[in-house]
Design a protein around this motif. Structure first.
Motif, PDB file in Angstrom:
ATOM      1  N   PRO A  69      -7.550   7.565  12.840  1.00 11.16           N
ATOM      2  CA  PRO A  69      -6.501   7.889  11.872  1.00 11.16           C
ATOM      3  C   PRO A  69      -5.709   6.669  11.413  1.00 11.16           C
ATOM      4  CG  PRO A  69      -6.060   8.886  14.037  1.00 11.16           C
ATOM      5  CD  PRO A  69      -7.442   8.334  14.091  1.00 11.16           C
ATOM      6  N   GLU A  70      -5.502   5.696  12.299  1.00  8.39           N
ATOM      7  CA  GLU A  70      -4.701   4.521  11.924  1.00  8.39           C
ATOM      8  C   GLU A  70      -5.393   3.671  10.853  1.00  8.39           C
ATOM      9  OE1 GLU A  70      -5.494   5.405  14.985  1.00  8.39           O
ATOM     10  OE2 GLU A  70      -6.837   3.914  15.862  1.00  8.39           O
ATOM     11  N   LEU A  71      -6.686   3.883  10.660  1.00  9.41           N
ATOM     12  CA  LEU A  71      -7.376   3.202   9.557  1.00  9.41           C
ATOM     13  C   LEU A  71      -7.600   4.161   8.387  1.00  9.41           C
ATOM     14  CD1 LEU A  71      -8.778   0.791   8.313  1.00  9.41           C
ATOM     15  CD2 LEU A  71     -10.874   1.458   9.467  1.00  9.41           C
ATOM     16  N   TYR A 123      -5.841   6.680   7.354  1.00  9.95           N
ATOM     17  CA  TYR A 123      -4.651   6.934   6.543  1.00  9.95           C
ATOM     18  C   TYR A 123      -4.409   5.819   5.516  1.00  9.95           C
ATOM     19  CZ  TYR A 123       0.330   7.618   5.479  1.00  9.95           C
ATOM     20  OH  TYR A 123       1.532   7.738   4.839  1.00  9.95           O
ATOM     21  N   PRO A 124      -4.330   4.535   5.940  1.00 10.32           N
ATOM     22  CA  PRO A 124      -4.174   3.501   4.906  1.00 10.32           C
ATOM     23  C   PRO A 124      -5.311   3.496   3.878  1.00 10.32           C
ATOM     24  CG  PRO A 124      -4.383   2.496   7.102  1.00 10.32           C
ATOM     25  CD  PRO A 124      -4.198   3.959   7.306  1.00 10.32           C
ATOM     26  N   LEU A 147       0.848  -1.182   0.000  1.00 11.99           N
ATOM     27  CA  LEU A 147       0.000   0.000   0.000  1.00 11.99           C
ATOM     28  C   LEU A 147       0.891   1.242   0.000  1.00 11.99           C
ATOM     29  CD1 LEU A 147      -3.032   0.077   0.435  1.00 11.99           C
ATOM     30  CD2 LEU A 147      -2.626   0.398   2.855  1.00 11.99           C
ATOM     31  N   TYR A 154       0.334  12.526   1.800  1.00 10.24           N
ATOM     32  CA  TYR A 154       0.924  11.352   1.158  1.00 10.24           C
ATOM     33  C   TYR A 154       1.541  11.828  -0.160  1.00 10.24           C
ATOM     34  CZ  TYR A 154       1.092   7.157  -1.784  1.00 10.24           C
ATOM     35  OH  TYR A 154       1.490   6.161  -2.648  1.00 10.24           O
ATOM     36  N   GLY A 174     -12.049  -2.261   8.390  1.00 10.59           N
ATOM     37  CA  GLY A 174     -10.954  -1.888   7.497  1.00 10.59           C
ATOM     38  C   GLY A 174     -10.986  -2.697   6.209  1.00 10.59           C
ATOM     39  N   ARG A 208      -7.131 -11.748  10.747  1.00  7.85           N
ATOM     40  CA  ARG A 208      -8.102 -10.908  10.019  1.00  7.85           C
ATOM     41  C   ARG A 208      -8.272 -11.390   8.581  1.00  7.85           C
ATOM     42  NH1 ARG A 208      -6.555  -4.734  10.893  1.00  7.85           N
ATOM     43  NH2 ARG A 208      -8.437  -4.440   9.642  1.00  7.85           N
ATOM     44  N   VAL A 238      -4.683   6.228   1.371  1.00  7.65           N
ATOM     45  CA  VAL A 238      -3.565   5.857   0.485  1.00  7.65           C
ATOM     46  C   VAL A 238      -4.035   4.809  -0.533  1.00  7.65           C
ATOM     47  CG1 VAL A 238      -1.302   4.746   0.379  1.00  7.65           C
ATOM     48  CG2 VAL A 238      -1.769   6.441   2.151  1.00  7.65           C
ATOM     49  N   ALA A 261      -1.002  12.242  12.305  1.00  7.85           N
ATOM     50  CA  ALA A 261      -2.131  11.826  11.462  1.00  7.85           C
ATOM     51  C   ALA A 261      -2.039  10.366  11.036  1.00  7.85           C
ATOM     52  CB  ALA A 261      -2.219  12.733  10.228  1.00  7.85           C
ATOM     53  N   TRP A 262      -0.919   9.717  11.283  1.00 10.49           N
ATOM     54  CA  TRP A 262      -0.801   8.296  10.943  1.00 10.49           C
ATOM     55  C   TRP A 262      -1.489   7.405  11.986  1.00 10.49           C
ATOM     56  CZ3 TRP A 262       4.739   6.946   8.737  1.00 10.49           C
ATOM     57  CH2 TRP A 262       4.939   7.695   7.557  1.00 10.49           C
ATOM     58  N   GLY A 263      -1.816   7.989  13.141  1.00 12.12           N
ATOM     59  CA  GLY A 263      -2.545   7.231  14.156  1.00 12.12           C
ATOM     60  C   GLY A 263      -1.685   6.225  14.888  1.00 12.12           C
ATOM     61  N   ARG A 317      -1.977   0.783  12.927  1.00 16.21           N
ATOM     62  CA  ARG A 317      -1.695   1.228  11.571  1.00 16.21           C
ATOM     63  C   ARG A 317      -0.836   0.197  10.815  1.00 16.21           C
ATOM     64  NH1 ARG A 317       3.263   4.215  11.794  1.00 16.21           N
ATOM     65  NH2 ARG A 317       2.191   5.526  13.303  1.00 16.21           N
ATOM     66  N   TYR A 365      -8.868  16.700  10.543  1.00 24.18           N
ATOM     67  CA  TYR A 365      -7.892  15.715  10.085  1.00 24.18           C
ATOM     68  C   TYR A 365      -7.299  16.068   8.729  1.00 24.18           C
ATOM     69  CZ  TYR A 365      -5.710  11.228   9.064  1.00 24.18           C
ATOM     70  OH  TYR A 365      -4.807  10.239   8.760  1.00 24.18           O
ATOM     71  N   LYS A 366      -5.990  15.968   8.654  1.00 26.48           N
ATOM     72  CA  LYS A 366      -5.299  16.209   7.398  1.00 26.48           C
ATOM     73  C   LYS A 366      -4.057  15.335   7.394  1.00 26.48           C
ATOM     74  CE  LYS A 366      -3.269  20.145   6.106  1.00 26.48           C
ATOM     75  NZ  LYS A 366      -3.087  21.581   6.115  1.00 26.48           N
ATOM     76  N   VAL A 367      -3.826  14.640   6.294  1.00 26.75           N
ATOM     77  CA  VAL A 367      -2.637  13.800   6.238  1.00 26.75           C
ATOM     78  C   VAL A 367      -2.003  13.960   4.863  1.00 26.75           C
ATOM     79  CG1 VAL A 367      -3.799  11.664   5.445  1.00 26.75           C
ATOM     80  CG2 VAL A 367      -1.715  11.501   6.827  1.00 26.75           C
ATOM     81  N   ASN A 423      -2.925  -2.729   9.941  1.00 27.89           N
ATOM     82  CA  ASN A 423      -3.804  -2.347   8.831  1.00 27.89           C
ATOM     83  C   ASN A 423      -3.028  -2.331   7.517  1.00 27.89           C
ATOM     84  OD1 ASN A 423      -6.328  -2.025  10.019  1.00 27.89           O
ATOM     85  ND2 ASN A 423      -5.890   0.073  10.691  1.00 27.89           N
ATOM     86  N   TRP A 424      -1.783  -1.853   7.581  1.00 30.94           N
ATOM     87  CA  TRP A 424      -0.990  -1.761   6.351  1.00 30.94           C
ATOM     88  C   TRP A 424      -0.827  -3.144   5.725  1.00 30.94           C
ATOM     89  CZ3 TRP A 424      -0.627   3.317   5.718  1.00 30.94           C
ATOM     90  CH2 TRP A 424      -0.025   3.781   4.547  1.00 30.94           C
TER      91      TRP A 424
END
Ligand code: B12
Ligand code: SF4
Lengths: 319, 438
Positions: free
Chosen positions: B290-292, B294-295, A219, B118, B269, A308, B298, A271-273, A278, B114-116, A281-282
């Motif tokens: 955010p941890e979901l 963001y991916p 990703l 990439y 997710g 998952r 992307v 913002a990456w949490g 994360r 929220y703003k990210v 999830n990646w």
């Protein structure tokens, strides 16, 4: 007026490939894994030919372990595998508990041929799962390690990898001589995949002993190329192109865990949490996107992603 | 069906008056067939022809735009697989909030902010879905105090919807939903028309979906969104694929964008990732994580980039952290992901550097190297072409570790320059710059 659902009529199907051999079949595995057999694009079973009534084989999950404790893996992976990372047999057991359908054992450049054989045997006796063995990824070293491993495990139907266009002959020859399979990797290109499959099968290895690895990206790091190449390979196979009718193996775990998003917890944007969520999830989302574009074997690293992805595959085959 | 230039020509006045800016009606018709000009440019098209042309040129999936302070579009897609052409309108990501939630405003504010980033692009969420499990009108008011993004209203009480939509005058919101299992589609359709809102049609079979859509269309609602109400990943993949296929075959009752609710799925997710890759136009998430997010953002960017054109940056010499003449010169390619991997690392370290971005036709370091687009000649050309020597006091460049093999040839191409090989991964660049370069 009822809606008539259009169906693509495919003429081709994916070859079924079995990995591992039980004692009845000349090996020592307690179970084998069969992938392939699809007659439709991923999970569109309503398009299956009437004769293809039985559901195709589900995709499976391999967990990747290494012959030596990897120093460059994310601390998050070190947290879950702990001590076991230094002992491949123990690591293999833990991977089986974590739900792996089969294992990938990656050898390293530090291994001698004797180390490699000993470690592969210890992993085989630690679990009953089918096995894939990768060389360290340098042509000469790969051949130096994989040949003795192949000979020492004659009849186990392990998968030897990774065959690339520069280096496939020795690996294919030893796989043929000892009843194993091979993993053939080409760099994200439909024609290169086809070409390599032709070269490999021209050596005389039966086509149901080849897994096709189209190469993937994580990703954010090239997944879009891998994703589309897999869709195109699957479409070509269903349209009848025999040289693409092989099950696909991809390595989302390796790709995802090399990204900064998965590796690094500090000094990254807020913002990456949450780091762990994360990172998982990646890996999970990379893997699932590939499963839905046609992967038959996904090689993963984190047990939570394994769980998952496994649950999601169950849900995908329930319409 | 799309019409050919000749077919269109037959519907034009054929007077060749040139007012459209084209020498003949045929020339205009050809441009129209290629969708390079608007029909309105010709003032003399008859009403009858206009109607026929509009029908034939309508996209197979209607473009539905939700509008408020910002807007989000869904629809207008033309293919099943992204390699066939490309996917155009990125699905909108909406966060679901509940009217009864005492923390409603605070939650919305947090997601709103929220703003990210990439690879140089800023991403944020696209809107909110407000669920009427309490006073909807009060909730909409509260939400509008903190965000101007488009809204989805999840409710079926017509009175409350009416007063809520009145608060959103001038916007296009989305009403959820006319449901095949209820009989209240008429008042909801009237409401959608009155407030220029889009309306979701929900049914768990495609037959029922098509039937209800036609009824809603007959009431004069144009902006419709489909909810095929699939309960599992298998069902949603199947139905979304069938809907896309039917729409591309011009089945007008199903030619609308799809809305998906990963918020109700077992694994949010995974369901959201599937919705993004497999044909959803609007995606509703349960909460702001955010941890979901963001991916997912992307993934959405990846799936919706044009497969013909890798995202690129302009070749040139980039200044990072105000470099001085003695600062190091780093060389990389103009693939966006590559450029930003390097630029972000160096920027984050606070160390000054000149970053020379070569024209590698938008390919990563190894890809470009393998394709012959990143070699000694091109590197030398960039160094000379961008007049790097004029900006610096020490003639020294750093190559990416992956192309260490190039260093000899680069030395030959650039006599008088010191060629250094950097680490393989950008993460290790700051340490390398501190310890090795001096
Ligand atoms: C995506 C991809 C593609 C995409 C192209 C993407 C693009 N726009 O570049 C496609 C599918 C088109 C493609 C095509 C090809 N590919 Co390709 N591709 C990849 C893949 C999967 C990922 C590349 C990537 O995006 N990496 C991410 C970026 C950010 O990495 P990067 O540019 O290297 O940057 C990193 C470092 O180099 C470093 N860095 C960058 N700049 C600098 C500067 C300095 C100073 C320093 C210190 C560090 C540094 O920082 C970055 C982050 O760490 C890799 C395999 C893999 N998984 O890595 C193969 C790979 C690069 N491809 C390969 C090949 C052979 C090809 C083809 C030649 C195949 C073919 N014949 O068709 C073609 C060539 C293109 C053509 N002929 O048009 C090979 C190269 C083999 C080799 N070692 O020579 C690879 C390694 C795959 C493999 N294992 O065989 N590819
Ligand atoms: S303006 Fe209309 S009538 Fe005149 S030339 Fe153009 S297409 Fe023909």
């Amino acid at each position: 007026m009822p809606i008539e659902i259009p169906k693509d009529k495919w003429t081709g199907s994916i070859r079924a490939v079995t990995i591992g051999a039980t004692s009845a079949e000349g090996g020592t595995r307690t179970k084998t894994v069969t992938v392939g057999g699809q007659t439709t694009m991923p999970y569109l079973q309503y398009e299956a030919m009437p004769s293809g009534d039985e559901a195709p084989n589900k995709p499976v999950i391999a967990i990747e372990i290494k012959s030596r404790k990897p120093e460059d893996w994310s601390p998050l992976l070190a947290d879950v595998w702990g001590e076991a990372m230094a002992d491949p047999a123990q690591w293999a057991k833990k991977a089986e508990e974590a739900g792996a359908d089969l294992l990938v054992l990656a050898l390293t450049v530090e291994d001698t041929p004797e180390d490699a054989v000993r470690i592969v045997k210890s992993v085989l006796s630690a679990t009953g799962l089918p096995l894939i063995v990768w060389g360290p990824g340098q042509a000469e070293k790969d051949n130096e390690l994989l040949v003795p491993v192949s000979e020492a495990t004659n009849g186990e139907k392990i998968v030897l990898g990774i065959c690339e266009d520069k280096n496939y002959r020795t690996i294919v020859a030893t796989a043929m001589a000892n009843g194993h399979l091979v993993q053939a990797r080409a760099p994200m290109d439909v024609n290169l995949s086809k070409q390599l499959n032709i070269l490999v099968s021209d050596m005389g290895i039966p086509k149901d002993r080849i897994l096709m690895d189209p190469t993937t990206g994580a990703l954010g790091y090239g997944i879009e190329y891998g994703y589309s190449v897999m869709e195109r390979l699957r479409l070509a196979a269903l349209q009848g192109d025999a040289m693409t009718q092989l099950p696909m193996i991809v390595t989302p775990g390796f790709e995802a865990w090399k990204t900064k998003e998965a590796k690094v917890g500090e000094g990254v944007p807020e913002a990456w949490g949450d780091w762990k969520a994360r990172a998982i999830n990646w890996e999970t989302l990379t893997a699932m996107s590939l499963v839905e574009s046609g992967a038959d074997i996904v090689v993963l690293r984190h047990p939570e992603s394994v769980k998952r992805v496994k649950d999601a595959i169950e849900e995908l085959v329930t319409v | 069906m799309a019409l050919s230039g000749i077919q269109i020509y037959k519907m034009l006045p054929q007077t060749n008056c040139k007012e459209c800016g084209f020498p003949t009606c045929l020339a205009f018709a050809m441009k129209l067939a290629a969708k390079q000009v608007e029909l309105g440019v010709c003032p003399y098209v008859s009403e009858e022809s206009k109607k026929q042309l509009a029908e034939s040129s309508a996209p197979p999936i209607r473009l539905v735009t939700l509008k408020a302070g910002s807007e989000i579009k869904a629809g207008n897609e033309v293919c099943m697989f992204r390699h066939e052409k490309t996917f155009y309108n990125k699905p909108g990501l909406f966060i679901r909030v509940k009217a009864s939630d005492p923390d409603l405003a605070a939650k919305v504010a947090k997601a709103e902010a929220y703003k990210v980033n990439y690879v140089g692009m800023d991403f944020s969420i696209d809107g909110f879905a407000v669920e009427a499990d309490g006073d909807l009108t009060a909730a909409v008011k509260a939400v509008r105090d903190v965000t101007k993004r488009p809204l989805i209203l999840i409710a079926n009480d017509v009175t409350h919807l009416d007063s809520s939509l009145s608060l959103l005058a001038g916007e296009s919101a989305l009403i959820y939903a006319a449901d095949a299992q209820r009989s209240d589609y008429e008042p909801l359709a009237d409401l959608a028309k009155k407030h220029k809102a889009a309306l979701v049609v929900r049914a768990d079979s495609l037959d029922a979906l098509a039937e209800l859509t036609q009824k809603v269309q007959a009431k004069g609602v144009e902006d419709i969104v489909l909810d095929p109400a699939a309960a599992t990943l298998g069902a949603s993949l199947t139905r979304h694929t069938q809907l896309r296929k039917l729409a591309l075959k011009n089945v007008r009752s199903l030619g609308y964008p799809i809305i998906a609710f990963p918020c109700d799925a077992k694994d949010e997710g995974i369901a959201a990732a599937q919705a993004i890759a497999k044909y959803a136009g609007f995606v509703v998430l349960s909460e702001f994580k955010p941890e979901l997010l963001y991916p997912l953002l992307v993934l959405r960017e990846n799936i919706y980039t044009d497969p013909q054109k890798p995202i690129q940056v302009q070749p040139g010499i980039y200044e990072i952290n105000s470099p001085k003449p003695e600062s190091p010169v780093l060389v990389t390619t103009n693939f966006s992901i590559t450029y930003f991997a390097v630029a972000n690392e160096v920027e984050g370290s606070g160390l000054p550097a000149w970053l020379v971005v070569t024209d590698a036709e938008g390919m990563s370091v190894l890809t470009a190297w393998a394709a012959g687009k990143f070699d000694a000649e091109r590197i030398a050309k960039a160094i000379k072409g961008f007049n790097v020597a004029d900006k610096i006091s020490r003639k020294r460049i750093v190559l990416p570790g992956h192309v260490a093999v190039l260093s000899g040839e680069v030395e030959e191409e650039l006599p008088g320059w010191e060629i250094r090989v950097g680490p393989r991964e950008a993460v290790d660049l700051p340490a390398f710059m501190k310890q090795v370069l001096n």
